[in-house]
Design a protein around this motif. Structure first.
Motif, short mmCIF file in Angstrom:
data_model
loop_
_atom_site.label_atom_id
_atom_site.label_comp_id
_atom_site.label_asym_id
_atom_site.label_seq_id
_atom_site.Cartn_x
_atom_site.Cartn_y
_atom_site.Cartn_z
N LEU A 186 0.84 -1.19 0.00
CA LEU A 186 0.00 0.00 0.00
C LEU A 186 0.88 1.25 0.00
O LEU A 186 0.64 2.21 -0.75
CB LEU A 186 -0.90 -0.04 1.24
CG LEU A 186 -2.04 0.96 1.36
CD1 LEU A 186 -2.92 0.93 0.12
CD2 LEU A 186 -2.89 0.65 2.60
N HIS A 187 1.91 1.23 0.81
CA HIS A 187 2.84 2.36 0.88
C HIS A 187 3.47 2.65 -0.48
O HIS A 187 3.54 3.80 -0.90
CB HIS A 187 3.92 2.08 1.93
CG HIS A 187 5.04 3.08 1.93
ND1 HIS A 187 4.85 4.39 2.27
CD2 HIS A 187 6.35 2.95 1.58
CE1 HIS A 187 6.01 5.04 2.15
NE2 HIS A 187 6.93 4.19 1.74
N GLY A 188 3.89 1.60 -1.17
CA GLY A 188 4.53 1.77 -2.48
C GLY A 188 3.58 2.45 -3.46
O GLY A 188 3.96 3.39 -4.18
N GLU A 189 2.35 1.98 -3.46
CA GLU A 189 1.34 2.53 -4.37
C GLU A 189 1.10 4.02 -4.06
O GLU A 189 1.06 4.87 -4.96
CB GLU A 189 0.05 1.72 -4.20
CG GLU A 189 -1.01 2.02 -5.22
CD GLU A 189 -2.25 1.13 -5.03
OE1 GLU A 189 -2.14 0.02 -4.47
OE2 GLU A 189 -3.33 1.58 -5.45
N ILE A 190 0.94 4.31 -2.77
CA ILE A 190 0.65 5.68 -2.34
C ILE A 190 1.83 6.60 -2.64
O ILE A 190 1.67 7.72 -3.12
CB ILE A 190 0.30 5.69 -0.83
CG1 ILE A 190 -1.08 5.07 -0.63
CG2 ILE A 190 0.38 7.09 -0.24
CD1 ILE A 190 -1.45 4.81 0.82
N LYS A 191 3.03 6.10 -2.38
CA LYS A 191 4.21 6.96 -2.56
C LYS A 191 4.36 7.37 -4.02
O LYS A 191 4.71 8.51 -4.33
CB LYS A 191 5.46 6.25 -2.06
CG LYS A 191 6.65 7.17 -2.14
CD LYS A 191 7.80 6.75 -1.27
CE LYS A 191 8.97 7.66 -1.56
NZ LYS A 191 10.03 7.01 -2.32
N SER A 192 4.08 6.44 -4.93
CA SER A 192 4.26 6.81 -6.33
C SER A 192 3.22 7.84 -6.76
O SER A 192 3.53 8.78 -7.50
CB SER A 192 4.30 5.55 -7.21
OG SER A 192 3.09 5.36 -7.86
N ILE A 193 2.00 7.73 -6.26
CA ILE A 193 0.97 8.74 -6.57
C ILE A 193 1.40 10.10 -6.03
O ILE A 193 1.37 11.12 -6.73
CB ILE A 193 -0.40 8.35 -5.92
CG1 ILE A 193 -0.94 7.06 -6.54
CG2 ILE A 193 -1.40 9.49 -6.04
CD1 ILE A 193 -2.14 6.46 -5.81
N VAL A 194 1.83 10.13 -4.77
CA VAL A 194 2.12 11.40 -4.10
C VAL A 194 3.37 12.07 -4.68
O VAL A 194 3.42 13.29 -4.81
CB VAL A 194 2.20 11.20 -2.57
CG1 VAL A 194 2.71 12.44 -1.87
CG2 VAL A 194 0.83 10.80 -2.02
N THR A 195 4.36 11.26 -5.05
CA THR A 195 5.57 11.84 -5.64
C THR A 195 5.21 12.63 -6.90
O THR A 195 5.72 13.73 -7.13
CB THR A 195 6.58 10.72 -5.97
OG1 THR A 195 6.82 9.98 -4.78
CG2 THR A 195 7.90 11.28 -6.48
N GLN A 196 4.29 12.08 -7.69
CA GLN A 196 3.85 12.80 -8.90
C GLN A 196 3.11 14.08 -8.55
O GLN A 196 3.30 15.12 -9.18
CB GLN A 196 2.91 11.91 -9.73
CG GLN A 196 3.63 10.79 -10.46
CD GLN A 196 2.64 9.90 -11.20
OE1 GLN A 196 1.71 10.38 -11.82
NE2 GLN A 196 2.85 8.60 -11.12
N THR A 197 2.25 14.01 -7.52
CA THR A 197 1.49 15.21 -7.14
C THR A 197 2.41 16.30 -6.63
O THR A 197 2.22 17.48 -6.94
CB THR A 197 0.45 14.87 -6.05
OG1 THR A 197 -0.32 13.77 -6.47
CG2 THR A 197 -0.46 16.05 -5.76
N VAL A 198 3.41 15.92 -5.83
CA VAL A 198 4.35 16.91 -5.30
C VAL A 198 5.01 17.65 -6.46
O VAL A 198 5.12 18.88 -6.47
CB VAL A 198 5.41 16.24 -4.38
CG1 VAL A 198 6.54 17.20 -4.05
CG2 VAL A 198 4.75 15.72 -3.11
N GLU A 199 5.39 16.89 -7.49
CA GLU A 199 6.05 17.47 -8.65
C GLU A 199 5.10 18.40 -9.42
O GLU A 199 5.45 19.54 -9.74
CB GLU A 199 6.53 16.30 -9.54
CG GLU A 199 7.63 16.61 -10.50
CD GLU A 199 8.77 17.47 -9.92
OE1 GLU A 199 9.27 17.10 -8.84
OE2 GLU A 199 9.10 18.49 -10.55
N SER A 200 3.88 17.91 -9.65
CA SER A 200 2.96 18.68 -10.52
C SER A 200 2.34 19.88 -9.80
O SER A 200 1.79 20.77 -10.45
CB SER A 200 1.87 17.77 -11.08
OG SER A 200 1.06 17.31 -10.02
N SER A 201 2.41 19.93 -8.47
CA SER A 201 1.78 21.05 -7.74
C SER A 201 2.72 22.23 -7.57
O SER A 201 2.27 23.33 -7.23
CB SER A 201 1.34 20.59 -6.35
OG SER A 201 0.57 19.44 -6.41
N LYS A 202 4.00 21.99 -7.79
CA LYS A 202 5.02 22.98 -7.44
C LYS A 202 4.73 24.41 -7.91
O LYS A 202 4.94 25.36 -7.16
CB LYS A 202 6.38 22.55 -8.03
CG LYS A 202 7.08 21.56 -7.12
CD LYS A 202 8.44 21.20 -7.64
CE LYS A 202 9.17 20.37 -6.59
NZ LYS A 202 10.29 19.61 -7.14
#
Ligand code: NYM
Length: 211
Positions: A186-202
Protein backbone atom coordinates in the motif's frame (compact mmCIF):
# COMPACT_ATOMS: atom_id res chain seq x y z
CA UNK A 1 20.93 33.23 -9.53
CA UNK A 2 17.67 33.59 -7.63
CA UNK A 3 15.42 30.54 -7.65
CA UNK A 4 11.70 30.98 -7.24
CA UNK A 5 10.59 29.11 -4.12
CA UNK A 6 8.27 26.27 -5.08
CA UNK A 7 5.44 25.32 -2.79
CA UNK A 8 4.69 22.04 -1.09
CA UNK A 9 1.66 19.92 -1.94
CA UNK A 10 -1.45 19.48 0.18
CA UNK A 11 -2.17 15.76 0.35
CA UNK A 12 -5.26 14.51 2.19
CA UNK A 13 -6.07 10.97 3.30
CA UNK A 14 -9.69 10.05 3.80
CA UNK A 15 -11.55 6.85 4.52
CA UNK A 16 -13.45 5.07 7.24
CA UNK A 17 -12.05 4.29 10.66
CA UNK A 18 -9.43 1.46 10.82
CA UNK A 19 -8.48 1.50 7.13
CA UNK A 20 -4.85 2.30 7.97
CA UNK A 21 -4.77 6.01 7.14
CA UNK A 22 -2.57 7.08 10.03
CA UNK A 23 0.02 4.33 9.47
CA UNK A 24 0.25 5.25 5.79
CA UNK A 25 0.46 9.00 6.45
CA UNK A 26 3.39 8.54 8.82
CA UNK A 27 5.27 6.15 6.53
CA UNK A 28 4.77 8.56 3.67
CA UNK A 29 6.12 11.55 5.62
CA UNK A 30 9.21 9.52 6.58
CA UNK A 31 9.75 8.38 2.99
CA UNK A 32 9.38 11.87 1.50
CA UNK A 33 11.81 13.34 4.04
CA UNK A 34 14.30 10.51 3.42
CA UNK A 35 14.16 11.29 -0.29
CA UNK A 36 15.30 14.82 0.43
CA UNK A 37 11.91 16.51 0.32
CA UNK A 38 10.26 18.46 3.12
CA UNK A 39 7.10 16.88 4.49
CA UNK A 40 5.05 17.18 7.67
CA UNK A 41 2.22 15.19 9.18
CA UNK A 42 -1.00 16.88 10.24
CA UNK A 43 -4.30 15.45 11.38
CA UNK A 44 -7.85 16.57 11.94
CA UNK A 45 -9.23 16.90 14.46
CA UNK A 46 -6.04 18.48 15.84
CA UNK A 47 -6.78 17.76 19.48
CA UNK A 48 -4.09 19.97 21.03
CA UNK A 49 -5.86 23.32 20.64
CA UNK A 50 -8.66 24.61 22.90
CA UNK A 51 -11.24 23.78 20.20
CA UNK A 52 -9.54 20.41 19.62
CA UNK A 53 -9.75 19.55 23.30
CA UNK A 54 -13.48 20.27 23.30
CA UNK A 55 -13.87 17.99 20.26
CA UNK A 56 -11.73 15.30 21.88
CA UNK A 57 -13.88 15.29 25.04
CA UNK A 58 -16.94 14.89 22.83
CA UNK A 59 -15.42 12.00 20.82
CA UNK A 60 -14.37 10.28 24.04
CA UNK A 61 -17.97 10.65 25.24
CA UNK A 62 -16.86 12.71 28.23
CA UNK A 63 -19.19 15.49 27.13
CA UNK A 64 -22.28 16.03 25.00
CA UNK A 65 -22.55 18.70 22.32
CA UNK A 66 -25.39 19.61 20.00
CA UNK A 67 -24.78 18.04 16.55
CA UNK A 68 -24.69 21.29 14.54
CA UNK A 69 -22.47 22.93 17.15
CA UNK A 70 -19.89 20.14 17.09
CA UNK A 71 -19.92 20.16 13.29
CA UNK A 72 -18.96 23.84 13.37
CA UNK A 73 -16.24 23.13 15.94
CA UNK A 74 -14.66 20.49 13.65
CA UNK A 75 -14.66 23.12 10.89
CA UNK A 76 -13.30 25.84 13.18
CA UNK A 77 -10.51 23.44 14.14
CA UNK A 78 -9.48 23.30 10.46
CA UNK A 79 -9.74 27.07 9.99
CA UNK A 80 -7.58 27.76 13.03
CA UNK A 81 -4.79 25.69 11.43
CA UNK A 82 -5.05 27.36 7.99
CA UNK A 83 -2.42 30.07 8.65
CA UNK A 84 0.07 27.37 9.68
CA UNK A 85 -0.83 25.21 6.68
CA UNK A 86 -0.35 28.08 4.22
CA UNK A 87 2.92 29.10 5.85
CA UNK A 88 4.29 25.57 5.53
CA UNK A 89 3.00 25.01 2.00
CA UNK A 90 4.38 28.32 0.79
CA UNK A 91 7.75 27.59 2.37
CA UNK A 92 7.97 24.37 0.32
CA UNK A 93 6.74 21.81 2.86
CA UNK A 94 4.37 19.11 1.65
CA UNK A 95 1.56 18.42 4.13
CA UNK A 96 0.29 14.90 4.62
CA UNK A 97 -3.07 15.33 6.30
CA UNK A 98 -4.97 12.57 8.08
CA UNK A 99 -8.68 13.53 7.46
CA UNK A 100 -10.03 16.89 6.34
CA UNK A 101 -13.33 18.57 5.48
CA UNK A 102 -14.63 15.46 3.66
CA UNK A 103 -14.61 13.57 6.98
CA UNK A 104 -16.41 16.53 8.52
CA UNK A 105 -19.22 16.25 5.97
CA UNK A 106 -19.30 12.43 5.79
CA UNK A 107 -19.54 11.98 9.57
CA UNK A 108 -22.03 14.74 10.40
CA UNK A 109 -24.00 13.82 7.27
CA UNK A 110 -24.40 10.30 8.69
CA UNK A 111 -26.49 11.72 11.54
CA UNK A 112 -30.26 11.91 11.12
CA UNK A 113 -31.62 15.11 9.59
CA UNK A 114 -28.37 16.43 8.12
CA UNK A 115 -28.09 17.57 4.56
CA UNK A 116 -24.66 17.28 2.88
CA UNK A 117 -24.97 20.74 1.33
CA UNK A 118 -25.48 22.30 4.76
CA UNK A 119 -22.55 20.31 6.11
CA UNK A 120 -20.18 21.60 3.43
CA UNK A 121 -20.79 25.32 3.97
CA UNK A 122 -18.46 26.09 6.91
CA UNK A 123 -15.49 24.50 5.08
CA UNK A 124 -16.03 26.36 1.79
CA UNK A 125 -12.82 28.27 1.00
CA UNK A 126 -10.34 26.11 2.94
CA UNK A 127 -7.13 25.34 1.03
CA UNK A 128 -8.10 22.74 -1.58
CA UNK A 129 -6.09 19.53 -1.48
CA UNK A 130 -3.84 18.88 -4.47
CA UNK A 131 -4.62 15.20 -4.06
CA UNK A 132 -7.14 13.23 -2.01
CA UNK A 133 -6.34 9.59 -1.42
CA UNK A 134 -9.42 7.65 -0.44
CA UNK A 135 -8.59 4.38 1.28
CA UNK A 136 -11.26 1.72 0.97
CA UNK A 137 -11.63 -1.56 2.79
CA UNK A 138 -14.24 -4.25 2.15
CA UNK A 139 -16.40 -5.22 5.16
CA UNK A 140 -14.71 -8.67 5.11
CA UNK A 141 -11.23 -7.16 5.30
CA UNK A 142 -12.37 -4.68 7.94
CA UNK A 143 -13.78 -7.45 10.14
CA UNK A 144 -10.36 -9.17 10.17
CA UNK A 145 -8.78 -6.09 11.74
CA UNK A 146 -8.77 -5.14 15.41
CA UNK A 147 -12.16 -4.32 16.91
CA UNK A 148 -13.46 -0.77 16.93
CA UNK A 149 -12.39 1.43 19.79
CA UNK A 150 -14.80 3.03 22.20
CA UNK A 151 -15.02 6.51 20.68
CA UNK A 152 -18.21 7.98 19.34
CA UNK A 153 -19.11 6.84 15.75
CA UNK A 154 -17.07 3.64 16.03
CA UNK A 155 -19.73 1.12 15.04
CA UNK A 156 -20.47 -0.72 11.80
CA UNK A 157 -23.86 0.82 11.09
CA UNK A 158 -22.63 4.41 11.43
CA UNK A 159 -19.48 3.66 9.41
CA UNK A 160 -21.60 2.27 6.56
CA UNK A 161 -23.48 5.57 6.35
CA UNK A 162 -20.17 7.45 6.44
CA UNK A 163 -18.85 5.32 3.55
CA UNK A 164 -21.97 6.13 1.49
CA UNK A 165 -21.38 9.83 2.07
CA UNK A 166 -17.75 9.55 0.96
CA UNK A 167 -19.03 7.94 -2.26
CA UNK A 168 -21.24 11.00 -2.84
CA UNK A 169 -18.45 13.48 -1.99
CA UNK A 170 -15.83 11.71 -4.13
CA UNK A 171 -14.51 13.84 -6.98
CA UNK A 172 -13.17 12.66 -10.34
CA UNK A 173 -9.56 13.37 -9.39
CA UNK A 174 -9.54 11.41 -6.11
CA UNK A 175 -7.29 8.37 -6.05
CA UNK A 176 -9.24 5.42 -4.72
CA UNK A 177 -6.81 3.02 -3.08
CA UNK A 178 -7.79 -0.46 -1.93
CA UNK A 179 -6.39 -0.67 1.58
CA UNK A 180 -6.85 -4.43 1.86
CA UNK A 181 -3.21 -5.22 1.10
CA UNK A 182 0.06 -5.30 3.02
CA UNK A 183 1.34 -2.10 4.63
CA UNK A 184 4.39 -2.13 2.34
CA UNK A 185 2.45 -2.72 -0.90
CA UNK A 186 0.00 0.00 0.00
CA UNK A 187 2.84 2.36 0.88
CA UNK A 188 4.53 1.77 -2.48
CA UNK A 189 1.34 2.53 -4.37
CA UNK A 190 0.65 5.68 -2.34
CA UNK A 191 4.21 6.96 -2.56
CA UNK A 192 4.26 6.81 -6.33
CA UNK A 193 0.97 8.74 -6.57
CA UNK A 194 2.12 11.40 -4.10
CA UNK A 195 5.57 11.84 -5.64
CA UNK A 196 3.85 12.80 -8.90
CA UNK A 197 1.49 15.21 -7.14
CA UNK A 198 4.35 16.91 -5.30
CA UNK A 199 6.05 17.47 -8.65
CA UNK A 200 2.96 18.68 -10.52
CA UNK A 201 1.78 21.05 -7.74
CA UNK A 202 5.02 22.98 -7.44
CA UNK A 203 4.08 25.90 -9.69
CA UNK A 204 0.32 25.80 -9.28
CA UNK A 205 -1.63 28.22 -7.09
CA UNK A 206 -3.34 26.89 -3.97
CA UNK A 207 -7.04 26.75 -4.81
CA UNK A 208 -10.05 27.06 -2.51
CA UNK A 209 -12.21 24.10 -1.52
CA UNK A 210 -15.80 23.89 -2.81
CA UNK A 211 -15.77 27.38 -4.31
N1 NYM B 1 -14.48 13.36 12.55
C1 NYM B 1 -13.31 13.85 12.06
C2 NYM B 1 -15.67 14.10 12.43
O1 NYM B 1 -16.72 13.66 12.88
N2 NYM B 1 -15.63 15.31 11.81
C3 NYM B 1 -14.47 15.85 11.30
O2 NYM B 1 -14.47 16.96 10.75
C4 NYM B 1 -13.26 15.07 11.43
C5 NYM B 1 -11.98 15.62 10.90
O3 NYM B 1 -13.64 12.23 14.39
N3 NYM B 1 -14.24 9.01 13.97
C6 NYM B 1 -14.49 12.09 13.27
C7 NYM B 1 -13.96 10.93 12.49
C8 NYM B 1 -13.32 10.03 13.53
C9 NYM B 1 -12.96 11.00 14.64
O4 NYM B 1 -10.84 10.11 14.81
C10 NYM B 1 -11.49 11.29 14.71
P1 NYM B 1 -9.29 9.91 14.52
O5 NYM B 1 -9.13 8.48 14.94
O6 NYM B 1 -8.58 10.87 15.42
O7 NYM B 1 -9.04 10.15 13.07
Amino acid sequence: MLHKMTRGALIVFEGCDRCGKTTQCKKLVDALNRDGGKAEFMRFPERSTAIGQTISGYLEKKSELEDHAVHLLFSANRWELVPKMLRLLNSGTTLIVDRYAYSGVAFTGAKPGFDLQWCKQPDVGLPKPDQVLYLTLSPEEASKRAAFGTERYENTEFQERVAKNFEILKEHDWKIVNAGKSIEDLHGEIKSIVTQTVESSKDKPILKLWS
